[in-house]
Design an enzyme around this catalytic site. Structure first.
Site, PDB file in Angstrom:
ATOM      1  N   GLY A 272       0.809  -1.210   0.000  1.00  0.00           N
ATOM      2  CA  GLY A 272       0.000   0.000   0.000  1.00  0.00           C
ATOM      3  C   GLY A 272       0.843   1.261   0.000  1.00  0.00           C
ATOM      4  O   GLY A 272       1.960   1.298  -0.533  1.00  0.00           O
ATOM      5  N   SER A 273       0.327   2.311   0.627  1.00  0.00           N
ATOM      6  CA  SER A 273       0.932   3.643   0.504  1.00  0.00           C
ATOM      7  C   SER A 273       2.283   3.788   1.192  1.00  0.00           C
ATOM      8  O   SER A 273       2.957   4.813   0.998  1.00  0.00           O
ATOM      9  CB  SER A 273      -0.036   4.699   1.047  1.00  0.00           C
ATOM     10  OG  SER A 273      -1.169   4.794   0.211  1.00  0.00           O
ATOM     11  N   THR A 274       2.705   2.805   1.990  1.00  0.00           N
ATOM     12  CA  THR A 274       4.065   2.895   2.528  1.00  0.00           C
ATOM     13  C   THR A 274       5.081   2.897   1.391  1.00  0.00           C
ATOM     14  O   THR A 274       6.202   3.393   1.542  1.00  0.00           O
ATOM     15  CB  THR A 274       4.365   1.727   3.490  1.00  0.00           C
ATOM     16  OG1 THR A 274       4.042   0.496   2.853  1.00  0.00           O
ATOM     17  CG2 THR A 274       3.556   1.862   4.774  1.00  0.00           C
ATOM     18  N   PHE A 275       4.681   2.346   0.230  1.00  0.00           N
ATOM     19  CA  PHE A 275       5.575   2.329  -0.928  1.00  0.00           C
ATOM     20  C   PHE A 275       5.779   3.722  -1.510  1.00  0.00           C
ATOM     21  O   PHE A 275       6.704   3.940  -2.303  1.00  0.00           O
ATOM     22  CB  PHE A 275       5.023   1.383  -1.997  1.00  0.00           C
ATOM     23  CG  PHE A 275       5.919   0.206  -2.275  1.00  0.00           C
ATOM     24  CD1 PHE A 275       6.258  -0.667  -1.255  1.00  0.00           C
ATOM     25  CD2 PHE A 275       6.438  -0.032  -3.533  1.00  0.00           C
ATOM     26  CE1 PHE A 275       7.083  -1.744  -1.503  1.00  0.00           C
ATOM     27  CE2 PHE A 275       7.272  -1.102  -3.783  1.00  0.00           C
ATOM     28  CZ  PHE A 275       7.601  -1.965  -2.760  1.00  0.00           C
ATOM     29  N   LYS A 276       4.921   4.668  -1.131  1.00  0.00           N
ATOM     30  CA  LYS A 276       5.103   6.035  -1.620  1.00  0.00           C
ATOM     31  C   LYS A 276       6.400   6.634  -1.092  1.00  0.00           C
ATOM     32  O   LYS A 276       6.961   7.557  -1.707  1.00  0.00           O
ATOM     33  CB  LYS A 276       3.898   6.893  -1.233  1.00  0.00           C
ATOM     34  CG  LYS A 276       2.659   6.552  -2.047  1.00  0.00           C
ATOM     35  CD  LYS A 276       1.404   7.212  -1.528  1.00  0.00           C
ATOM     36  CE  LYS A 276       0.204   6.745  -2.355  1.00  0.00           C
ATOM     37  NZ  LYS A 276      -1.082   7.088  -1.746  1.00  0.00           N
TER      38      LYS A 276
END
Length: 583
Positions: A290-294
Site C-alpha cells: 500500500g501507501s508505505t511504498f510512496k
C-alpha cells in the site's frame, strides 16, 4: 644280603622309570586332544567373526543409534543482554531390545500403565519386530524413569538424552524456530545454527557437553520482544483482525530488536507450528504494502534529480486516466500540491506522476537497488520471493508507485525504509548482535544524504499534519507513513478486505529505530467511524509500541524540540519546513 637289597633297589628304579615313561606317553595324547579342541574353538570364533564382517546383520542403524546415545548437543541462544532464549536440559529416553523381551503383551501392558500417552498398538508393533533396538518414549521425566525402572522388564533400558527448552514460551518463537526429537534444528535460528556447523560437530563426536559450545547471541531484546507481542495481541483482538505482525529494526545497524507474528506457537510444544496460519508474516509472507511504498517513490524522485522538495503535481479532477485505467485519489485535494503534500495526503496521482517522470527502466532499477525485487536473505532460513510483474509496463509503474502490483516480504520493505531514514545506507536485516561499525562495513549506499534528510522531514511532517498522527508520541519526534492495500482474492481486489501497514521511525532528526506493524483484515470500529484503514489500527498499535518500548530501549525523550533538525529543507524553503518541530 647286600646283594639282595641292591637288586630290590634296582628293580624299584626300573619300575618307576617305566611308570613315568608310560604317563608321559599317555599325556601326549591328552595334550594333543586338548590342543585340537582349542583349535576348533578358535577356528569357530574366527570363522564367525569373518562371517559377521563379511555379512553383517541388518540393524537399520539400531546399534548406531544406541551408541550415539541419542540427541545432538546445542549451544544456548541468548538475547542481546545475555538472557536465555533457548537451552538444553539433561533428560532420559526409554529404549527396548525386542529380541530380549519374552512376554511382549505383558511389557506393553505394564509400560502403557505407567506411560498412558504411549499408543499400545504402536508399541506392540515395535516390540514385535526383530530389531535389536527401538525407541519406546523420548525425553521422559525423572519420575517416569523411576516408575519404569521399578517395573523391571528385561530388554527395557534408558539412555541419556538432551531436550531443547525455551524458557520464555512464545516469545520470539518465529525467530528461534524449533528442533526435532534428535535436537536437530528444523526452522529459524535453530536451523541456522546447524547450518553453521553445529550438526557436523555433533556427527563427528567433537562435542562432549554444552559448555564446549559458545552461546549464540541474538540482536533481540527480550524486554522489547515481550512488549511488542503484548501490544500486537491487544491490537489483534481489539481490531478483530485475522492476523498481525510487528517488528523493531535498528536503522543504524540493521539489527532486528523484536519481531512477533500472530497467531504464533510455543516452541516447547511445537505441534501448532505447522499450521498454515502460524507463518512468520514478516519474513515469509509477501504482500502489497500500500501507501508505505510512496516513501520509495518520493525517495526515487528526489534522488534522481528530476524532482525536488518544491516540485508540484496537479491532482485536480481526482482521476488520472491512463489508457483504459483510471487512477483515483483516496484523500483527494483537487488542486496542485507540493511533493511533501503528496506524502501527507497520500496522493496516488502525485505518486504516479513522479514514477512516470522517472520511467519504467529507472523505476525498476531503483526498486532493485533498494532490495525490493529480489528475495531477502537473513539468518532465518525461511524467506519469500517477491511477486514482480512478469511484464512491467507503464501501468505497472503507476500502480507500484502507490503500493499495488508488487508484493514483497514486509522485512525487506522495512529494510528499504530504514535506508531512507538512516542517511541512505541499505543494510540486510540481521538477527545476530552486531556493531554499527561492522554493519556499515557491509552496507551499500543507495541514496544521497540530502535525499535522506528530505524524506525524514517529509515523514516527520506526516506525523504532524498527516496520516501518521496516531503514532506521534510526544517528545519522541516520530515520523512515519500509513499503508492500506486491498487484498487480492481470486485475482480481484476486494474493497472490504484490507491489509494495513504502519511504519514509524524515531527520532527523525537522527533515527535510531524503525517500528513496523501490519494487520490482516482488521475491522472498522465505532471509535474509527467504521474505517479500517491503517491509521486506525496499525497506526494505533505502533503508537502504543513506541510509547511502551522507547524507554526500555534507552531512547530518551526530547523535551525540547531538536535544534535545526532539517537545515537543508529550511534553506530550500520546503513546504512547512519551519513549522516542523519536536512536539
Amino acid at each position: 644280603m647286600a646283594e639282595a637289597s641292591a637288586a630290590r633297589t634296582s628293580w624299584l628304579v626300573r619300575g618307576a622309570k617305566a611308570m613315568f615313561h608310560l604317563a608321559i606317553e599317555r599325556s601326549y595324547a591328552r595334550v594333543g586332544l586338548v590342543g585340537l579342541g582349542f583349535a576348533l574353538v578358535f577356528a569357530t570364533i574366527s570363522g564367525r567373526l569373518i562371517y559377521m564382517a563379511a555379512f553383517p546383520e541388518p540393524d537399520n542403524g539400531d546399534r548406531r543409534i544406541a551408541a550415539a546415545a541419542t540427541t545432538a548437543i546445542r549451544p544456548d541462544i541468548v538475547d542481546r543482554n545475555g538472557e536465555i532464549l533457548a537451552t538444553d536440559i539433561r533428560t532420559v529416553s526409554i529404549f527396548a531390545e525386542p529380541r530380549n523381551i519374552y512376554d511382549k503383551d505383558e511389557a506393553v501392558e505394564l509400560l502403557t500403565a505407567v506411560l498412558p500417552q504411549i499408543n499400545a498398538t504402536e508399541l506392540r508393533a515395535k516390540l514385535s519386530t526383530k530389531k535389536g533396538f527401538v525407541w519406546v518414549k523420548r525425553e521422559i521425566t525423572p519420575k517416569q524413569q523411576a516408575e519404569v525402572h521399578r517395573l523391571g522388564i528385561p530388554g527395557i533400558g534408558f539412555l541419556p538424552d538432551h531436550k531443547r527448552v525455551y524458557p520464555n514460551g512464545t516469545a520470539a518463537a518465529h525467530i528461534l524456530g524449533i528442533t526435532n526429537l534428535d535436537n536437530i534444528g528444523i526452522a529459524g535460528i535453530e536451523k541456522y545454527i546447524d547450518n553453521q556447523g553445529n550438526k557436523a560437530l555433533n556427527d563427528f563426536g567433537l562435542v562432549a557437553k554444552q559448555t564446549d559450545l559458545k552461546p549464540v547471541q541474538l540482536s533481540i531484546d527480550l524486554r522489547a520482544q515481550f512488549a511488542v507481542r503484548d501490544e500486537l495481541a491487544w491490537g489483534l483482538d481489539h481490531f478483530k483482525a485475522k492476523a498481525a505482525a510487528a517488528m523493531i529494526l535498528d536503522v543504524q545497524t540493521g539489527e532486528v530488536i523484536a519481531l512477533a507474528s500472530l497467531p504464533d506457537f510455543d516452541p516447547n510444544d511445537p505441534a501448532d507450528a505447522l499450521n498454515p496460519d502460524r507463518i512468520n508474516r514478516m519474513n515469509v509472507g509477501v504482500y502489497e504494502m500500500g501507501s508505505t511504498f510512496k516513501a520509495m517513490t518520493l525517495a526515487m524522485a528526489l534522488d534522481s534529480g528530476k524532482f525536488n522538495v518544491n516540485s508540484t503535481f496537479d491532482t485536480r479532477g481526482g482521476v488520472l486516466n491512463w489508457g483504459r485505467q483510471k487512477i483515483h485519489e483516496y484523500h483527494g485535494t483537487n488542486r496542485v500540491i507540493t511533493m511533501p503534500e503528496v506524502f501527507t495526503h497520500s496522493s496516488n496521482i502525485g505518486s504516479a506522476k513522479m514514477a512516470l517522470g522517472i520511467g519504467v527502466p529507472g523505476h525498476k532499477a531503483f526498486l532493485k537497488k533498494m532490495g525490493l525485487t529480489d528475495r531477502v536473505r537473513t539468518e532465518l532460513p525461511e524467506s519469500a520471493e517477491p511477486i514482480v510483474p512478469a511484464r512491467w509496463t507503464e501501468i505497472n509503474t503507476i500502480t507500484i508507485a502507490f503500493g499495488h502490483g508488487l508484493a514483497v516480504a514486509p522485512i525487506q520493505a522495512t529494510a528499504a525504509v530504514a535506508a531512507i531514514a538512516n542517511g541512505g545506507f541499505l543494510m540486510t536485516p540481521t538477527f545476530l548482535k552486531t556493531t554499527a561499525e561492522a554493519a556499515m562495513a557491509k552496507a551499500t549506499r543507495v541514496l544521497k544524504p540530502e535525499t535522506s534528510e528530505a524524506m525524514r522531514f517529509i515523514m516527520r511532517l506526516n506525523a504532524v499534519e498527516g496520516s501518521a498522527k496516531k503514532a506521534a508520541i510526544p517528545y519522541y519526534f516520530v515520523g512515519g507513513k500509513t499503508g492500506t492495500a486491498e487484498k487480492v482474492i481470486h485475482g480481484r481486489y476486494v474493497k472490504n478486505r484490507l491489509f494495513t501497514t504502519f511504519m514509524a521511525a524515531a527520532p527523525m532528526n537522527n533515527p535510531k529505530y524503525l517500528f513496523v506493524t501490519i494487520m490482516d483484515e482488521p475491522q472498522g470500529l465505532p471509535e474509527s467511524g467504521g474505517y479500517a484503514t491503517a491509521a486506525w489500527n496499525s497506526g494505533v498499535v505502533t503508537g502504543r509500541v513506541i510509547e511502551r518500548v522507547a524507554p526500555v530501549l534507552g531512547l530518551p525523550p526530547q523535551f525540547d524540540p531538536p535544534v535545526k533538525p532539517f537545515p537543508l529543507m529550511v534553506k530550500l524553503g520546503a513546504y512547512h519546513a519551519t513549522q516542523v518541530d519536536g512536539r
